[in-house]
Design a protein around this motif. Structure first.
Motif, PDB file in Angstrom:
ATOM      1  N   GLU A  46      11.011   2.688 -19.197  1.00 38.31           N
ATOM      2  CA  GLU A  46      12.166   3.325 -20.400  1.00 38.31           C
ATOM      3  C   GLU A  46      13.313   2.407 -19.970  1.00 38.31           C
ATOM      4  O   GLU A  46      13.961   1.749 -21.139  1.00 38.31           O
ATOM      5  CB  GLU A  46      11.703   3.689 -21.595  1.00 38.31           C
ATOM      6  CG  GLU A  46      12.439   3.618 -22.540  1.00 38.31           C
ATOM      7  CD  GLU A  46      11.026   2.781 -23.422  1.00 38.31           C
ATOM      8  OE1 GLU A  46      11.740   2.452 -24.568  1.00 38.31           O
ATOM      9  OE2 GLU A  46       9.983   1.986 -22.891  1.00 38.31           O
ATOM     10  N   ILE A  47      14.087   2.902 -19.293  1.00 39.34           N
ATOM     11  CA  ILE A  47      15.632   2.469 -19.499  1.00 39.34           C
ATOM     12  C   ILE A  47      15.831   1.243 -18.747  1.00 39.34           C
ATOM     13  O   ILE A  47      16.846   0.372 -19.424  1.00 39.34           O
ATOM     14  CB  ILE A  47      15.821   4.069 -17.951  1.00 39.34           C
ATOM     15  CG1 ILE A  47      15.912   5.454 -18.890  1.00 39.34           C
ATOM     16  CG2 ILE A  47      17.916   3.449 -17.843  1.00 39.34           C
ATOM     17  CD1 ILE A  47      16.653   6.477 -17.355  1.00 39.34           C
ATOM     18  N   LEU A  48      14.964   1.170 -17.640  1.00 38.51           N
ATOM     19  CA  LEU A  48      14.858  -0.541 -17.062  1.00 38.51           C
ATOM     20  C   LEU A  48      14.371  -1.377 -18.559  1.00 38.51           C
ATOM     21  O   LEU A  48      15.230  -2.369 -18.993  1.00 38.51           O
ATOM     22  CB  LEU A  48      13.825  -0.681 -15.951  1.00 38.51           C
ATOM     23  CG  LEU A  48      14.275   0.110 -14.789  1.00 38.51           C
ATOM     24  CD1 LEU A  48      13.337   0.120 -14.006  1.00 38.51           C
ATOM     25  CD2 LEU A  48      15.494  -0.464 -13.919  1.00 38.51           C
ATOM     26  N   ARG A  49      13.571  -1.093 -18.917  1.00 40.76           N
ATOM     27  CA  ARG A  49      13.456  -2.259 -20.224  1.00 40.76           C
ATOM     28  C   ARG A  49      14.580  -2.321 -21.374  1.00 40.76           C
ATOM     29  O   ARG A  49      14.752  -3.433 -21.768  1.00 40.76           O
ATOM     30  CB  ARG A  49      11.767  -1.493 -20.906  1.00 40.76           C
ATOM     31  CG  ARG A  49      11.514  -2.701 -22.151  1.00 40.76           C
ATOM     32  CD  ARG A  49      10.391  -1.929 -23.355  1.00 40.76           C
ATOM     33  NE  ARG A  49      11.152  -0.769 -24.107  1.00 40.76           N
ATOM     34  CZ  ARG A  49      11.803  -0.965 -25.265  1.00 40.76           C
ATOM     35  NH1 ARG A  49      12.006  -2.560 -25.775  1.00 40.76           N
ATOM     36  NH2 ARG A  49      11.749   0.062 -25.803  1.00 40.76           N
ATOM     37  N   MET A  50      15.440  -1.456 -21.571  1.00 37.04           N
ATOM     38  CA  MET A  50      17.070  -1.148 -21.733  1.00 37.04           C
ATOM     39  C   MET A  50      17.303  -1.883 -21.472  1.00 37.04           C
ATOM     40  O   MET A  50      18.305  -2.779 -22.422  1.00 37.04           O
ATOM     41  CB  MET A  50      17.106  -0.168 -22.657  1.00 37.04           C
ATOM     42  CG  MET A  50      16.290   1.132 -23.750  1.00 37.04           C
ATOM     43  SD  MET A  50      16.096   0.179 -25.040  1.00 37.04           S
ATOM     44  CE  MET A  50      17.505  -0.025 -25.764  1.00 37.04           C
ATOM     45  N   ILE A  51      17.794  -1.887 -20.026  1.00 37.27           N
ATOM     46  CA  ILE A  51      18.075  -2.527 -19.725  1.00 37.27           C
ATOM     47  C   ILE A  51      18.641  -4.094 -19.594  1.00 37.27           C
ATOM     48  O   ILE A  51      18.982  -5.358 -19.857  1.00 37.27           O
ATOM     49  CB  ILE A  51      19.233  -2.439 -17.953  1.00 37.27           C
ATOM     50  CG1 ILE A  51      19.489  -0.837 -17.845  1.00 37.27           C
ATOM     51  CG2 ILE A  51      20.041  -3.414 -17.492  1.00 37.27           C
ATOM     52  CD1 ILE A  51      19.055  -0.627 -16.875  1.00 37.27           C
ATOM     53  N   ASN A  52      17.257  -4.610 -19.783  1.00 36.65           N
ATOM     54  CA  ASN A  52      16.441  -5.761 -19.478  1.00 36.65           C
ATOM     55  C   ASN A  52      16.717  -6.322 -21.575  1.00 36.65           C
ATOM     56  O   ASN A  52      17.114  -7.696 -21.153  1.00 36.65           O
ATOM     57  CB  ASN A  52      14.789  -6.190 -19.689  1.00 36.65           C
ATOM     58  CG  ASN A  52      14.526  -6.233 -17.994  1.00 36.65           C
ATOM     59  OD1 ASN A  52      14.979  -5.548 -17.090  1.00 36.65           O
ATOM     60  ND2 ASN A  52      12.972  -5.502 -18.024  1.00 36.65           N
ATOM     61  N   LEU A  53      16.893  -5.687 -22.651  1.00 36.22           N
ATOM     62  CA  LEU A  53      17.338  -6.413 -23.398  1.00 36.22           C
ATOM     63  C   LEU A  53      18.971  -6.208 -23.052  1.00 36.22           C
ATOM     64  O   LEU A  53      19.625  -7.775 -24.238  1.00 36.22           O
ATOM     65  CB  LEU A  53      16.518  -5.658 -25.060  1.00 36.22           C
ATOM     66  CG  LEU A  53      15.388  -4.528 -24.770  1.00 36.22           C
ATOM     67  CD1 LEU A  53      15.396  -4.285 -25.788  1.00 36.22           C
ATOM     68  CD2 LEU A  53      14.784  -6.119 -25.592  1.00 36.22           C
ATOM     69  N   TYR A  54      19.150  -5.547 -22.679  1.00 31.14           N
ATOM     70  CA  TYR A  54      20.812  -5.450 -22.881  1.00 31.14           C
ATOM     71  C   TYR A  54      21.620  -7.168 -21.850  1.00 31.14           C
ATOM     72  O   TYR A  54      21.771  -7.139 -22.821  1.00 31.14           O
ATOM     73  CB  TYR A  54      21.571  -4.455 -21.928  1.00 31.14           C
ATOM     74  CG  TYR A  54      22.698  -4.467 -21.318  1.00 31.14           C
ATOM     75  CD1 TYR A  54      24.413  -4.668 -22.389  1.00 31.14           C
ATOM     76  CD2 TYR A  54      23.229  -4.334 -20.073  1.00 31.14           C
ATOM     77  CE1 TYR A  54      25.087  -4.512 -21.882  1.00 31.14           C
ATOM     78  CE2 TYR A  54      24.359  -4.387 -19.893  1.00 31.14           C
ATOM     79  CZ  TYR A  54      25.533  -4.672 -20.420  1.00 31.14           C
ATOM     80  OH  TYR A  54      26.779  -4.555 -20.127  1.00 31.14           O
ATOM     81  N   GLU A  55      20.319  -7.114 -21.006  1.00 27.92           N
ATOM     82  CA  GLU A  55      20.982  -8.238 -20.086  1.00 27.92           C
ATOM     83  C   GLU A  55      20.348  -9.288 -20.989  1.00 27.92           C
ATOM     84  O   GLU A  55      21.674 -10.811 -20.914  1.00 27.92           O
ATOM     85  CB  GLU A  55      19.542  -8.355 -19.082  1.00 27.92           C
ATOM     86  CG  GLU A  55      20.566  -9.662 -18.001  1.00 27.92           C
ATOM     87  CD  GLU A  55      19.158  -9.502 -17.048  1.00 27.92           C
ATOM     88  OE1 GLU A  55      20.127 -10.047 -15.730  1.00 27.92           O
ATOM     89  OE2 GLU A  55      17.956  -9.342 -16.977  1.00 27.92           O
ATOM     90  N   LYS A  56      19.992  -9.606 -22.232  1.00 32.74           N
ATOM     91  CA  LYS A  56      19.946 -10.951 -22.472  1.00 32.74           C
ATOM     92  C   LYS A  56      20.522 -10.666 -23.806  1.00 32.74           C
ATOM     93  O   LYS A  56      21.103 -12.352 -23.914  1.00 32.74           O
ATOM     94  CB  LYS A  56      18.459 -11.131 -23.698  1.00 32.74           C
ATOM     95  CG  LYS A  56      17.102 -10.542 -22.416  1.00 32.74           C
ATOM     96  CD  LYS A  56      15.658 -10.651 -23.325  1.00 32.74           C
ATOM     97  CE  LYS A  56      14.064 -10.926 -22.581  1.00 32.74           C
ATOM     98  NZ  LYS A  56      13.153 -10.987 -23.385  1.00 32.74           N
ATOM     99  N   ASP A  57      21.115 -10.146 -24.326  1.00 33.55           N
ATOM    100  CA  ASP A  57      21.828  -9.952 -25.264  1.00 33.55           C
ATOM    101  C   ASP A  57      23.995 -10.243 -24.835  1.00 33.55           C
ATOM    102  O   ASP A  57      24.871 -10.617 -25.340  1.00 33.55           O
ATOM    103  CB  ASP A  57      21.947  -9.190 -26.792  1.00 33.55           C
ATOM    104  CG  ASP A  57      21.491  -8.583 -27.073  1.00 33.55           C
ATOM    105  OD1 ASP A  57      20.865  -9.940 -27.589  1.00 33.55           O
ATOM    106  OD2 ASP A  57      20.534  -8.009 -27.645  1.00 33.55           O
ATOM    107  N   LEU A  58      23.660 -10.322 -23.050  1.00 34.18           N
ATOM    108  CA  LEU A  58      24.947  -9.355 -22.998  1.00 34.18           C
ATOM    109  C   LEU A  58      26.513 -11.229 -22.673  1.00 34.18           C
ATOM    110  O   LEU A  58      27.384 -11.108 -23.357  1.00 34.18           O
ATOM    111  CB  LEU A  58      25.344  -9.287 -20.732  1.00 34.18           C
ATOM    112  CG  LEU A  58      25.932  -9.202 -20.995  1.00 34.18           C
ATOM    113  CD1 LEU A  58      26.435  -7.722 -21.157  1.00 34.18           C
ATOM    114  CD2 LEU A  58      26.281  -8.781 -18.975  1.00 34.18           C
ATOM    115  N   PRO A  59      25.355 -12.291 -22.678  1.00 35.14           N
ATOM    116  CA  PRO A  59      26.611 -13.737 -22.696  1.00 35.14           C
ATOM    117  C   PRO A  59      27.935 -13.057 -23.948  1.00 35.14           C
ATOM    118  O   PRO A  59      28.550 -13.983 -23.851  1.00 35.14           O
ATOM    119  CB  PRO A  59      25.147 -14.714 -23.165  1.00 35.14           C
ATOM    120  CG  PRO A  59      23.943 -13.712 -21.831  1.00 35.14           C
ATOM    121  CD  PRO A  59      24.121 -12.787 -22.553  1.00 35.14           C
ATOM    122  N   LYS A  60      26.539 -13.027 -25.291  1.00 32.57           N
ATOM    123  CA  LYS A  60      27.823 -12.865 -26.651  1.00 32.57           C
ATOM    124  C   LYS A  60      28.186 -11.751 -26.403  1.00 32.57           C
ATOM    125  O   LYS A  60      29.555 -12.148 -26.828  1.00 32.57           O
ATOM    126  CB  LYS A  60      26.192 -13.027 -27.567  1.00 32.57           C
ATOM    127  CG  LYS A  60      25.677 -14.116 -27.889  1.00 32.57           C
ATOM    128  CD  LYS A  60      25.324 -13.953 -29.108  1.00 32.57           C
ATOM    129  CE  LYS A  60      24.358 -15.042 -29.428  1.00 32.57           C
ATOM    130  NZ  LYS A  60      23.219 -14.744 -30.642  1.00 32.57           N
TER     131      LYS A  60
END
Length: 431
Positions: A74-88
């Motif tokens: 579940e932590i890794l899933r949250m990191i994946n979401l963060y990765e998608k938003d990181l460019p912005k």
């Protein structure tokens, strides 16, 4: 919401209310979380952590679910979401941590609460705590605990020398109820540990306070998060978007001023020293004449049949009822016909309970206990005696937020906290 109005509101609150003080040194932190376990507020707190990750040297993300089905996935899933938003996010803020780095420090800790003794066997998570604590660094490792203390207790048991290298900031309250045995082990064996025990102040971040000018946690999603990237879309899955984030005050505490001084004012609360942690022992069933403070380690010792099972084996249950649902807490056999359980009431109430067991001739019986709303309350000769660096919620009646002890030490900053975060959410809005 009109984008111009949103910008105006953020600028207004930022100018009038933000009172952050500079943090002397970027803190080394390790998160021990029960994400995916007892309460989905950890998901909200992880979104907050990642969106402010440039403020911390994050050395570990440990899944430590003392109850429920939480795990590091579940932590890794949250990191994946963060990765998608990181460019912005990176267009507005330098230094945000790399998703690959965050994955590399994500570890699995213990599943389930520790037995009566307070510890069991090492986990990947507890060993990672030890490894990080032993790094050669003049700064301490701040262990921010968002759930049970099982992995922290295990690390201290396996490497007691780290007690002078770590500082713990813990959201207790309900977590203390689930983690009574590990807490008791730490308090009894490491009284000189540097420790903040936040049992109630954290509620001030999301209490149902209806002050006219207060930023509401109930409509915050609709005003500031809706449409804001992948983390924003995911946020709606927890409490229908209502802001809870009961663990975020540990981060707020590290973000505002010098964390070595708990008695200061900060976004994460203000605390006072405690010299004793209440522990009350009852040799049998209690009645309405018996009282304890909320969050007291309450031990029941019972006499029963002599049985042939290993000591520290769970073999009876304390049944309580919360919102119409029965909760069962394990009790343990200590040997020679002695049975015991540690229970921590999380709130003021008249607690009704029942002891049950499948052990033949076990003394099944009902009891009641009065729980008072002032922590740590009066002293007992059975209390855990603490050193000079254990802190907890301020007891001043003027700082209560309704029934919440110390709640106003965080409530007073809630507008500033949430509007500062609103600015970061605005970076993720489609423009």
């Amino acid at each position: 919401m009109n984008r111009f109005l949103l910008f105006f509101l953020i600028s207004f609150y930022s100018f009038t209310l933000i009172a952050q003080q500079k943090v002397p040194v970027k803190p080394r932190i390790l998160i021990s979380s029960d994400i995916g376990g007892t309460d989905p507020d950890d998901n909200q707190s992880f979104a907050h952590l990642f969106m402010y990750s440039e403020l911390f040297t994050i050395e570990g993300l440990v899944s430590s679910p003392s109850f429920g089905d939480g795990n590091k996935e579940e932590i890794l899933r949250m990191i994946n979401l963060y990765e998608k938003d990181l460019p912005k996010l990176k267009k507005h803020q330098k230094g945000l941590l790399s998703p690959d780095y965050l994955r590399s420090i994500t570890k699995q800790g213990r599943h389930g609460a520790a037995p009566y003794i307070g510890y069991t066997k090492p986990t990947e998570g507890s060993e990672w705590i030890i490894k990080c604590a032993k790094k050669k660094d003049k700064e301490p490792l701040w262990v921010l605990v968002w759930g049970g203390l099982e992995d922290a207790a295990q690390a201290l048991h396996d490497a007691p020398e780290i007690q002078n290298k770590i500082k713990i900031v813990w959201i207790g309250g309900p977590n203390k109820k689930w983690s009574a045995n590990s807490y008791a082990y730490i308090a009894a064996n490491f009284p000189n540990l540097w420790f903040i025990e936040n049992n109630s102040s954290y509620y001030g971040l999301f209490s149902n306070n209806n002050e006219p000018d207060s930023v509401k946690t109930t409509d915050y999603y609709d005003k500031y998060i809706q449409g804001a990237g992948n983390l924003g879309k995911d946020f709606k899955n927890y409490y229908n978007g209502n802001v809870k984030m009961g663990d975020t005050p540990t981060l707020l505490y590290m973000m505002d001023g010098d964390p070595n001084h708990p008695e200061r004012e900060s976004w994460g609360g203000s605390f006072e020293k405690m010299t004793h942690s209440p522990r009350v022992i009852f040799n049998g069933i209690t009645t309405t004449k018996d009282t304890v403070a909320y969050c007291t380690v309450t031990e029941f010792h019972l006499k029963g049949p002599v049985i042939n099972i290993p000591a520290d084996s769970a073999c009876f249950w304390m049944e309580t009822t919360l919102k119409g649902k029965v909760q069962k807490w394990p009790g343990y056999y200590l040997g020679n016909g002695e049975y015991a359980i540690k229970y921590v009431p999380k709130q003021a109430e008249i607690l009704k309970y029942k002891f049950t067991s499948e052990v033949p001739n076990f003394p099944v019986q009902d009891g009641v206990l009065v729980v008072e709303n002032l922590w740590p309350g009066k002293k007992h000769n059975t209390d855990y005696k603490l050193g000079n660096s254990w802190y907890t919620d301020k007891s001043d009646p003027n700082l209560y937020d309704g029934k919440i002890q110390g709640g106003k030490t965080i409530l007073k900053w809630r507008n500033a906290i949430l509007m500062d975060w609103a600015e970061r959410w605005s970076w993720l809005l489609d423009k």
